[in-house]
Write a protein that holds these residues in place. Structure first.
Motif, short mmCIF file in Angstrom:
data_model
loop_
_atom_site.label_atom_id
_atom_site.label_comp_id
_atom_site.label_asym_id
_atom_site.label_seq_id
_atom_site.Cartn_x
_atom_site.Cartn_y
_atom_site.Cartn_z
N VAL A 1 29.51 44.38 44.73
CA VAL A 1 28.47 43.47 45.20
C VAL A 1 28.25 42.47 44.07
CG1 VAL A 1 26.13 43.22 46.09
CG2 VAL A 1 27.40 45.34 46.54
N GLY A 2 28.49 41.19 44.36
CA GLY A 2 28.42 40.20 43.29
C GLY A 2 27.68 38.96 43.74
N SER A 3 27.33 38.12 42.76
CA SER A 3 26.60 36.88 43.06
C SER A 3 27.55 35.81 43.58
CB SER A 3 25.95 36.33 41.80
OG SER A 3 25.37 37.33 41.06
N THR A 4 26.95 34.87 44.27
CA THR A 4 27.73 33.73 44.81
C THR A 4 27.90 32.66 43.73
OG1 THR A 4 25.63 32.82 45.53
CG2 THR A 4 26.93 33.95 47.21
N VAL A 5 28.39 33.05 42.58
CA VAL A 5 28.56 32.05 41.51
C VAL A 5 29.99 32.07 40.98
CG1 VAL A 5 26.14 32.15 40.79
CG2 VAL A 5 27.83 33.56 39.61
N GLY A 6 30.43 30.91 40.48
CA GLY A 6 31.71 30.79 39.78
C GLY A 6 32.86 31.40 40.56
N GLY A 7 33.65 32.19 39.87
CA GLY A 7 34.86 32.75 40.49
C GLY A 7 34.63 34.00 41.31
N ILE A 8 33.39 34.48 41.37
CA ILE A 8 33.15 35.74 42.09
C ILE A 8 33.50 35.62 43.58
CG2 ILE A 8 31.41 37.47 42.71
CD1 ILE A 8 30.14 37.04 39.96
N ARG B 1 33.97 42.46 53.60
CA ARG B 1 35.34 43.01 53.75
C ARG B 1 35.75 43.87 52.55
NH1 ARG B 1 39.97 39.65 56.13
NH2 ARG B 1 40.56 41.78 56.62
N ASN B 2 35.43 43.42 51.34
CA ASN B 2 35.73 44.27 50.17
C ASN B 2 34.50 44.39 49.28
OD1 ASN B 2 35.67 41.73 49.06
ND2 ASN B 2 37.76 41.75 48.26
N GLY B 3 33.38 43.90 49.78
CA GLY B 3 32.13 43.95 49.02
C GLY B 3 31.15 43.02 49.68
N TYR B 4 30.11 42.67 48.96
CA TYR B 4 29.13 41.72 49.50
C TYR B 4 28.80 40.68 48.45
CZ TYR B 4 28.28 45.02 53.31
OH TYR B 4 28.43 45.85 54.39
N LEU B 5 28.43 39.50 48.97
CA LEU B 5 27.98 38.42 48.09
C LEU B 5 26.47 38.23 48.31
CD1 LEU B 5 30.88 35.90 48.72
CD2 LEU B 5 30.34 36.99 46.53
N VAL B 6 25.76 38.05 47.22
CA VAL B 6 24.32 37.78 47.31
C VAL B 6 24.00 36.59 46.41
CG1 VAL B 6 23.61 40.15 47.87
CG2 VAL B 6 23.79 39.46 45.47
N GLU B 7 22.92 35.88 46.74
CA GLU B 7 22.51 34.77 45.90
C GLU B 7 22.16 35.30 44.51
OE1 GLU B 7 22.44 31.48 46.66
OE2 GLU B 7 23.41 32.08 48.53
N ARG C 1 22.21 45.64 49.61
CA ARG C 1 23.66 45.74 49.83
C ARG C 1 24.23 46.98 49.14
NH1 ARG C 1 24.97 43.49 54.41
NH2 ARG C 1 25.20 41.24 54.37
N VAL C 2 23.75 47.26 47.94
CA VAL C 2 24.24 48.45 47.23
C VAL C 2 23.84 49.69 48.02
CG1 VAL C 2 24.01 49.84 45.13
CG2 VAL C 2 24.23 47.34 44.95
N GLU C 3 22.60 49.70 48.51
CA GLU C 3 22.13 50.85 49.30
C GLU C 3 23.01 51.05 50.54
OE1 GLU C 3 18.14 50.52 50.75
OE2 GLU C 3 18.34 52.35 51.95
N GLN C 4 23.31 49.94 51.24
CA GLN C 4 24.14 50.07 52.45
C GLN C 4 25.47 50.72 52.11
OE1 GLN C 4 24.43 46.08 53.90
NE2 GLN C 4 22.48 46.17 54.99
N LEU C 5 26.05 50.29 51.01
CA LEU C 5 27.34 50.87 50.64
C LEU C 5 27.21 52.34 50.21
CD1 LEU C 5 29.01 47.86 48.79
CD2 LEU C 5 29.86 49.00 50.84
N LEU C 6 26.16 52.64 49.47
CA LEU C 6 26.00 54.03 49.02
C LEU C 6 25.78 54.96 50.21
CD1 LEU C 6 23.75 53.72 45.81
CD2 LEU C 6 26.21 54.12 45.94
N ASP D 1 29.96 56.15 53.55
CA ASP D 1 31.21 56.56 52.88
C ASP D 1 32.43 55.85 53.48
OD1 ASP D 1 29.56 58.24 51.56
OD2 ASP D 1 30.28 60.09 52.51
N VAL D 2 32.41 55.69 54.80
CA VAL D 2 33.58 55.09 55.47
C VAL D 2 33.72 53.64 55.05
CG1 VAL D 2 34.56 54.46 57.71
CG2 VAL D 2 33.40 56.67 57.42
N ARG D 3 32.59 52.93 55.03
CA ARG D 3 32.66 51.51 54.66
C ARG D 3 33.15 51.36 53.20
NH1 ARG D 3 27.51 47.84 55.97
NH2 ARG D 3 27.84 48.91 57.94
N ARG D 4 32.65 52.21 52.33
CA ARG D 4 33.11 52.12 50.93
C ARG D 4 34.62 52.29 50.83
NH1 ARG D 4 29.17 55.62 49.62
NH2 ARG D 4 30.63 57.19 48.84
N LEU D 5 35.09 53.26 51.61
CA LEU D 5 36.54 53.54 51.59
C LEU D 5 37.32 52.33 52.13
CD1 LEU D 5 37.77 56.27 50.76
CD2 LEU D 5 38.22 56.67 53.19
N GLU D 6 36.86 51.78 53.25
CA GLU D 6 37.57 50.64 53.85
C GLU D 6 37.51 49.41 52.95
OE1 GLU D 6 36.73 51.83 58.52
OE2 GLU D 6 35.64 50.13 57.62
#
Ligand code: UDP
Length: 411
Positions: A336-343, A351-357, A367-372, A375-380
């Motif tokens: 889960v990363g910010s919408t800045v620079g190369g992130i 699809r492979n994580g989430y972007l947040v402001e 977003r971290v909570e949703q992933l935690l 389990d299936v989404r983390r794996l995918e």
């Protein structure tokens, strides 16, 4: 200047990880450069993304037959205070450089340039620290092509630092940026864009056997790998916003009380702010036994943490590229990363994580909570993250693009 000695690397070792046509292209490019001598200059042998890149690029180029050297600037603390101010200013801080700071910058870069006593066809100056070498090098090596490789986030540079470095940039032959958006902000005669990459064979990223993971995990106690673990790996630097990550984590623990947070950071040799920032982060985290602020971990320990964490976060406020994102994705850990620079180049939202402001701590914790909780989404996400990095962010691709630029410039 001094010359780091990175471990030897062989291009053949990348065969199983790289498309055959790309390896052939690399061999062809290298053959056209067999008489070309390349020098990379930066300001730290370890700590941070530039040193990380050079530790792989230099030995692989050498193995390919391209004569490549690496020199690191020698300087006192006062120089690094100037260059950190420049770094911060180019990333958007309203920094003012005093005449004394400018004089220090000129004196140290000129002094270092004067110590280069070999001939090169092309010199790559990485980031603002060695950029001041451009004019002395033009005098001592008039036939040498000089490239500025900028790894910074240049999306909103402050005007005074930009004006200061622009005086130098105008003299380089070419500049390379990590993202197309940065090209437009600076006055260079010509430029190209190369996305950085990770080295899948470096100790930081290589596959590890179960015994090594188990042994390293034990060393990382009191971190538990049986309860949810969120990790951020970054230099201790205000742009990396570890304090924002802590705030998001505290919100997370209202809902997932046993979640842990690891804030891993190194002290780069050229970053005088690191110690102070580390103290501030450690003091803020001190009351929470489930927050682990760790410094100077070995590459293998970082590898294990990125691999064993349930979610990696990168809550940067500015980020040139952010190698740590690809490092985690390569190990199948969603980010889960910010919408800045190369992130956003590396994270495909949903699809492979989430972007947040970058200022959205609530969004980050959700977003971290949703992933935690899934389990299936983390794996995918993890599986897809690995593929994204395999396709776009591994060393051979970056090297082919770099050698293409070199070949164009020296032909
Ligand atoms: N790094 C590390 N240990 C740490 C902190 C960072 O090895 O405690 C490495 C990290 O794994 C990555 C590099 O330093 O390879 C940071 O590169 P990135 O592009 O993410 O950020 P930069 O430091 O260049 O701004």
């Amino acid at each position: 200047m001094h010359s780091p000695a990175p471990p030897a690397r062989s291009i053949a070792a990348y065969e199983t990880l790289t498309d055959r046509r790309l390896l052939e292209r690399l061999a062809t490019l290298a053959a056209t450069l067999e008489d070309v001598r390349v020098l990379h200059v930066n300001s730290a042998a370890s700590g941070g993304g530039v040193a990380e890149l050079l530790r792989s690029i230099v030995p692989v180029c050498t193995d390919l037959g391209v004569d490549t050297d690496w020199l690191v600037i020698d300087a006192e603390e006062s120089f690094f205070e100037v260059t950190k101010a420049l770094h911060n200013g180019l990333q958007g801080d309203a920094t003012t450089l005093t005449d004394e700071m400018k004089a220090t910058y000129r004196a140290v870069t000129e002094r270092n340039a004067a110590t280069i006593d070999e001939a090169y066809d092309l010199v790559v100056l990485h980031d603002p620290q060695p950029l001041g070498m451009v004019e002395p090098l033009m005098e001592t090596m008039p036939d040498t092509t000089i490239v500025w490789r900028c790894h910074l986030d240049l999306s909103a540079p402050a005007s005074e630092p930009l004006a200061f470095v622009s005086n130098y940039m105008e003299h380089v032959d070419h500049a390379i940026f990590s993202r197309a958006a940065y090209e437009t902000t600076v006055p260079v005669p010509s430029s190209s864009v190369i996305h950085p990459s990770i080295d899948p064979l470096a100790a930081k990223n290589e596959a590890l056997d179960d015994a090594t993971v188990a042994a390293e995990s034990e060393q990382l106690a009191p971190i538990s790998f049986d309860t949810p673990l969120v990790t951020q790996v970054s230099r201790f630097d205000p742009w990396k916003d570890q304090l924002g990550t802590l705030e998001a984590y505290r919100r997370l623990t209202d809902r997932i009380p046993d979640a842990q947070l690891a804030l891993v950071g190194s002290m780069a040799d050229d970053d005088p702010e690191g110690g102070e920032r580390h103290e501030q982060v450690a003091a803020t985290a001190a009351t929470d036994p489930d927050v682990h602020v760790l410094t100077d971990l070995s590459d293998t320990a970082v590898n294990v943490l990125q691999r064993q964490s349930d979610v990696v976060v990168q809550k940067s406020l500015r980020e040139g590229f952010g190698l740590v994102v690809s490092e985690a994705l390569w190990k199948r850990t969603p980010v889960v990363g910010s919408t800045v620079g190369g992130i956003p180049l590396q994270i495909e939202d949903g699809r492979n994580g989430y972007l947040v402001e970058p200022d959205d701590v609530v969004g980050l914790s959700r977003r971290v909570e949703q992933l935690l909780r899934n389990d299936v989404r983390r794996l995918e996400f993890g599986q897809y993250g690995r593929e994204v990095v395999r396709e776009r962010f591994l060393l051979p691709r970056q090297l082919a693009e770099f050698l293409t630029v070199v070949a164009d410039l020296v032909s």
